[in-house]
Write a protein that holds these residues in place. Structure first.
Motif, PDB file in Angstrom:
ATOM      1  N   LEU A  62       0.828  -1.216   0.000  1.00 52.25           N
ATOM      2  CA  LEU A  62       0.000   0.000   0.000  1.00 52.25           C
ATOM      3  C   LEU A  62       0.857   1.257   0.000  1.00 52.25           C
ATOM      4  N   ALA A  63       2.035   1.170   0.599  1.00 54.85           N
ATOM      5  CA  ALA A  63       2.912   2.343   0.655  1.00 54.85           C
ATOM      6  C   ALA A  63       3.383   2.771  -0.730  1.00 54.85           C
ATOM      7  N   GLU A  64       3.322   1.869  -1.701  1.00 54.64           N
ATOM      8  CA  GLU A  64       3.761   2.199  -3.061  1.00 54.64           C
ATOM      9  C   GLU A  64       2.688   2.929  -3.865  1.00 54.64           C
ATOM     10  N   VAL A  65       1.444   2.899  -3.395  1.00 57.83           N
ATOM     11  CA  VAL A  65       0.362   3.554  -4.120  1.00 57.83           C
ATOM     12  C   VAL A  65       0.430   5.053  -3.849  1.00 57.83           C
ATOM     13  N   PRO A  66       0.505   5.881  -4.886  1.00 53.35           N
ATOM     14  CA  PRO A  66       0.573   7.337  -4.669  1.00 53.35           C
ATOM     15  C   PRO A  66      -0.626   7.845  -3.873  1.00 53.35           C
ATOM     16  N   ASP A  67      -0.404   8.868  -3.083  1.00 49.54           N
ATOM     17  CA  ASP A  67      -1.478   9.412  -2.246  1.00 49.54           C
ATOM     18  C   ASP A  67      -2.644   9.931  -3.073  1.00 49.54           C
ATOM     19  N   ASP A  68      -2.358  10.396  -4.288  1.00 49.77           N
ATOM     20  CA  ASP A  68      -3.416  10.975  -5.122  1.00 49.77           C
ATOM     21  C   ASP A  68      -3.925   9.983  -6.172  1.00 49.77           C
ATOM     22  N   PHE A  69      -3.683   8.686  -5.942  1.00 53.46           N
ATOM     23  CA  PHE A  69      -4.129   7.698  -6.929  1.00 53.46           C
ATOM     24  C   PHE A  69      -5.652   7.670  -6.992  1.00 53.46           C
ATOM     25  N   GLY A  70      -6.187   7.467  -8.202  1.00 54.59           N
ATOM     26  CA  GLY A  70      -7.625   7.421  -8.395  1.00 54.59           C
ATOM     27  C   GLY A  70      -8.112   8.689  -9.060  1.00 54.59           C
ATOM     28  N   PRO A  71      -9.408   8.789  -9.280  1.00 54.14           N
ATOM     29  CA  PRO A  71     -10.418   7.773  -8.989  1.00 54.14           C
ATOM     30  C   PRO A  71     -10.238   6.538  -9.875  1.00 54.14           C
ATOM     31  N   SER A  72     -10.787   5.420  -9.436  1.00 54.78           N
ATOM     32  CA  SER A  72     -10.539   4.178 -10.146  1.00 54.78           C
ATOM     33  C   SER A  72     -11.773   3.297 -10.194  1.00 54.78           C
ATOM     34  N   VAL A  73     -11.694   2.320 -11.109  1.00 57.42           N
ATOM     35  CA  VAL A  73     -12.637   1.211 -11.171  1.00 57.42           C
ATOM     36  C   VAL A  73     -11.837  -0.032 -10.800  1.00 57.42           C
ATOM     37  N   LEU A 110     -12.292  -8.508 -16.990  1.00 60.88           N
ATOM     38  CA  LEU A 110     -11.327  -7.404 -16.955  1.00 60.88           C
ATOM     39  C   LEU A 110     -11.507  -6.473 -18.152  1.00 60.88           C
ATOM     40  N   GLY A 111     -11.886  -7.033 -19.291  1.00 64.14           N
ATOM     41  CA  GLY A 111     -12.176  -6.188 -20.443  1.00 64.14           C
ATOM     42  C   GLY A 111     -13.341  -5.257 -20.171  1.00 64.14           C
ATOM     43  N   ARG A 112     -14.368  -5.785 -19.496  1.00 63.54           N
ATOM     44  CA  ARG A 112     -15.515  -4.933 -19.149  1.00 63.54           C
ATOM     45  C   ARG A 112     -15.094  -3.842 -18.170  1.00 63.54           C
ATOM     46  N   LEU A 113     -14.270  -4.210 -17.196  1.00 62.68           N
ATOM     47  CA  LEU A 113     -13.786  -3.230 -16.227  1.00 62.68           C
ATOM     48  C   LEU A 113     -13.008  -2.114 -16.924  1.00 62.68           C
ATOM     49  N   VAL A 114     -12.136  -2.500 -17.859  1.00 67.76           N
ATOM     50  CA  VAL A 114     -11.346  -1.488 -18.568  1.00 67.76           C
ATOM     51  C   VAL A 114     -12.246  -0.557 -19.356  1.00 67.76           C
ATOM     52  N   ARG A 115     -13.277  -1.091 -19.998  1.00 71.31           N
ATOM     53  CA  ARG A 115     -14.209  -0.234 -20.765  1.00 71.31           C
ATOM     54  C   ARG A 115     -14.952   0.728 -19.844  1.00 71.31           C
ATOM     55  N   LEU A 116     -15.371   0.247 -18.678  1.00 70.77           N
ATOM     56  CA  LEU A 116     -16.046   1.125 -17.719  1.00 70.77           C
ATOM     57  C   LEU A 116     -15.111   2.248 -17.269  1.00 70.77           C
ATOM     58  N   ALA A 117     -13.869   1.881 -17.004  1.00 75.52           N
ATOM     59  CA  ALA A 117     -12.903   2.880 -16.547  1.00 75.52           C
ATOM     60  C   ALA A 117     -12.636   3.920 -17.634  1.00 75.52           C
ATOM     61  N   ALA A 164     -14.570   4.851 -20.049  1.00 72.64           N
ATOM     62  CA  ALA A 164     -15.751   5.683 -20.294  1.00 72.64           C
ATOM     63  C   ALA A 164     -15.835   6.843 -19.307  1.00 72.64           C
ATOM     64  N   ASP A 165     -15.305   6.642 -18.089  1.00 71.05           N
ATOM     65  CA  ASP A 165     -15.373   7.685 -17.066  1.00 71.05           C
ATOM     66  C   ASP A 165     -14.011   8.313 -16.771  1.00 71.05           C
ATOM     67  N   SER A 166     -13.026   8.039 -17.620  1.00 69.59           N
ATOM     68  CA  SER A 166     -11.666   8.575 -17.441  1.00 69.59           C
ATOM     69  C   SER A 166     -11.111   8.244 -16.063  1.00 69.59           C
ATOM     70  N   ARG A 167     -11.270   6.974 -15.676  1.00 64.61           N
ATOM     71  CA  ARG A 167     -10.761   6.500 -14.404  1.00 64.61           C
ATOM     72  C   ARG A 167      -9.726   5.403 -14.626  1.00 64.61           C
ATOM     73  N   ALA A 168      -8.930   5.130 -13.616  1.00 65.46           N
ATOM     74  CA  ALA A 168      -7.926   4.080 -13.706  1.00 65.46           C
ATOM     75  C   ALA A 168      -8.573   2.712 -13.529  1.00 65.46           C
ATOM     76  N   GLY A 171      -8.845   4.739  -4.250  1.00 65.02           N
ATOM     77  CA  GLY A 171      -9.847   5.725  -4.643  1.00 65.02           C
ATOM     78  C   GLY A 171     -10.953   5.146  -5.504  1.00 65.02           C
ATOM     79  N   ALA A 172     -11.441   3.973  -5.140  1.00 65.06           N
ATOM     80  CA  ALA A 172     -12.450   3.290  -5.951  1.00 65.06           C
ATOM     81  C   ALA A 172     -13.756   4.077  -5.995  1.00 65.06           C
ATOM     82  N   ARG A 173     -14.246   4.279  -7.207  1.00 64.37           N
ATOM     83  CA  ARG A 173     -15.576   4.868  -7.410  1.00 64.37           C
ATOM     84  C   ARG A 173     -16.550   3.827  -7.951  1.00 64.37           C
ATOM     85  N   SER A 174     -15.995   2.751  -8.520  1.00 64.09           N
ATOM     86  CA  SER A 174     -16.790   1.605  -8.948  1.00 64.09           C
ATOM     87  C   SER A 174     -16.019   0.349  -8.585  1.00 64.09           C
ATOM     88  N   VAL A 175     -16.746  -0.692  -8.142  1.00 61.47           N
ATOM     89  CA  VAL A 175     -16.137  -1.978  -7.821  1.00 61.47           C
ATOM     90  C   VAL A 175     -16.872  -3.053  -8.608  1.00 61.47           C
TER      91      VAL A 175
END
Length: 325
Positions: free
Chosen positions: A7-18, A35-42, A44-48, A116-120
């Motif tokens: 977790l320490a490797e994740v930048p403090d400002d990471f996200g928002p994400s799917v 995973l392909g569906r997840l990538v398409r969702l991300a 579409a909303d300019s998320r990681a 910074g998950a906005r969708s799971v």
């Protein structure tokens, strides 16, 4: 693709994400679809697009005596996950201490807090948290309280129908059973690619070189070794690919032998590959990947060197036909 192992490797400002979570052993076609569906969702909303996975596999921690053999090691799992278009993977070191977190602790520490998950994105049968107490309903409730939506995906699909019309689920267990039988062609249908193992080339008995078929013997093998036999496949050299991606020796056709060399009364199970028509390669100490394309024959004991060499010559002919024709 970024890879975080703490977790320490994740930048403090990471996200928002799917985000999705899973073991992803084999990264088979069902995983690829989710995973392909997840990538398409991300996108579409300019998320990681992020996957959270675990190492070691939870079964190895909770029930090591009955844990399944893993299809892929971590290095290959990460390489295959990268192919799906993910932006990042968080590899969580799985332990009994980690498993004691409540469902809410896991979600707030890893999914919303770090990523910074906005969708799971999860399956209908998702389980998480202490004693697997968290369910899909739990995730939806936590999403309402912590500001993320939950996207529930259906089961991961079906393999191609058999002659009787029945199908088999795209799953790690289905791929694992086929690999154990040596049916690497059918396993490839489940995985969406040839099955692979990875290891470092070590010195063997040099019998292959003496017989005119010098082989690369693998040590420290990562990945599920198929049933004993001879296979047509490819030898890949990831180190050379990193240095010289266009080098003609990055991917080489090979006849791959798995077994104990019964003709020589061997007892140690080995994985070795003869690169077709090549006696000039020096691969000692190099990490290579072997991809199994087609099972050619079972391992058998021969009544002498001449019979073995005759069979090995035929193996090379058949491997060449399977790979290059």
């Amino acid at each position: 693709m970024q890879v975080f192992t703490d977790l320490a490797e994740v930048p403090d400002d990471f996200g928002p994400s799917v985000v999705t979570i899973g073991n992803f052993d084999g990264v088979h076609r069902g995983h690829q679809a989710v995973l392909g569906r997840l990538v398409r969702l991300a996108r579409a909303d300019s998320r990681a697009a992020v996957a959270v996975t675990f190492d070691p596999h939870p079964a190895l921690v909770h029930r090591p005596e009955s844990a399944p053999e893993l299809i892929t090691g971590l290095a290959d799992r990460l390489e295959l996950l990268a192919r799906t278009g993910l932006d990042a993977v968080l590899v969580v070191r799985y332990s009994l201490e980690f498993a004691e977190q409540s469902p809410e602790e896991f979600v707030t520490r890893y999914l919303t807090g770090a990523l910074g998950a906005r969708s799971v994105v999860v399956g209908h049968d998702v389980r998480f948290g202490r004693a697997n107490a968290g369910t899909l309903a739990t995730m939806v409730d936590l999403g309402g309280r912590h500001g993320f939506e939950v996207v529930a995906v259906d089961d991961v699909g079906e393999c191609a129908p058999q002659d009787d019309g029945a199908g088999d689920r795209w799953s790690s267990s289905a791929a694992r059973a086929l690999i154990a039988e040596g049916d690497v062609a059918q396993a490839a249908d489940v995985l969406g690619r040839p099955h692979r193992v990875r290891g470092v080339v070590v010195h063997g008995d040099a019998r292959g070189r003496e017989l005119g078929f010098p082989t690369a013997n693998l040590g420290g093998i990562d990945g599920m070794v198929p049933a004993d036999g001879v296979y047509a496949g490819w030898l890949r050299r990831p180190g050379l690919a990193d240095r010289e991606p266009d080098h003609p020796d990055v991917v080489l056709p090979a006849a791959i032998s798995i077994g104990t060399n019964p003709t020589f009364d061997g007892v140690e199970r080995r994985v070795e590959a003869y690169v077709l028509d090549r006696t000039d390669l020096d691969l000692y100490g190099e990490e290579v990947v072997l991809e199994m394309v087609q099972h050619l024959r079972p391992t058998v004991r021969f009544d002498g060197i001449d019979a073995l060499v005759t069979q090995m010559t035929d193996d090379v002919v058949r491997a060449r036909a399977a790979l290059l024709s």
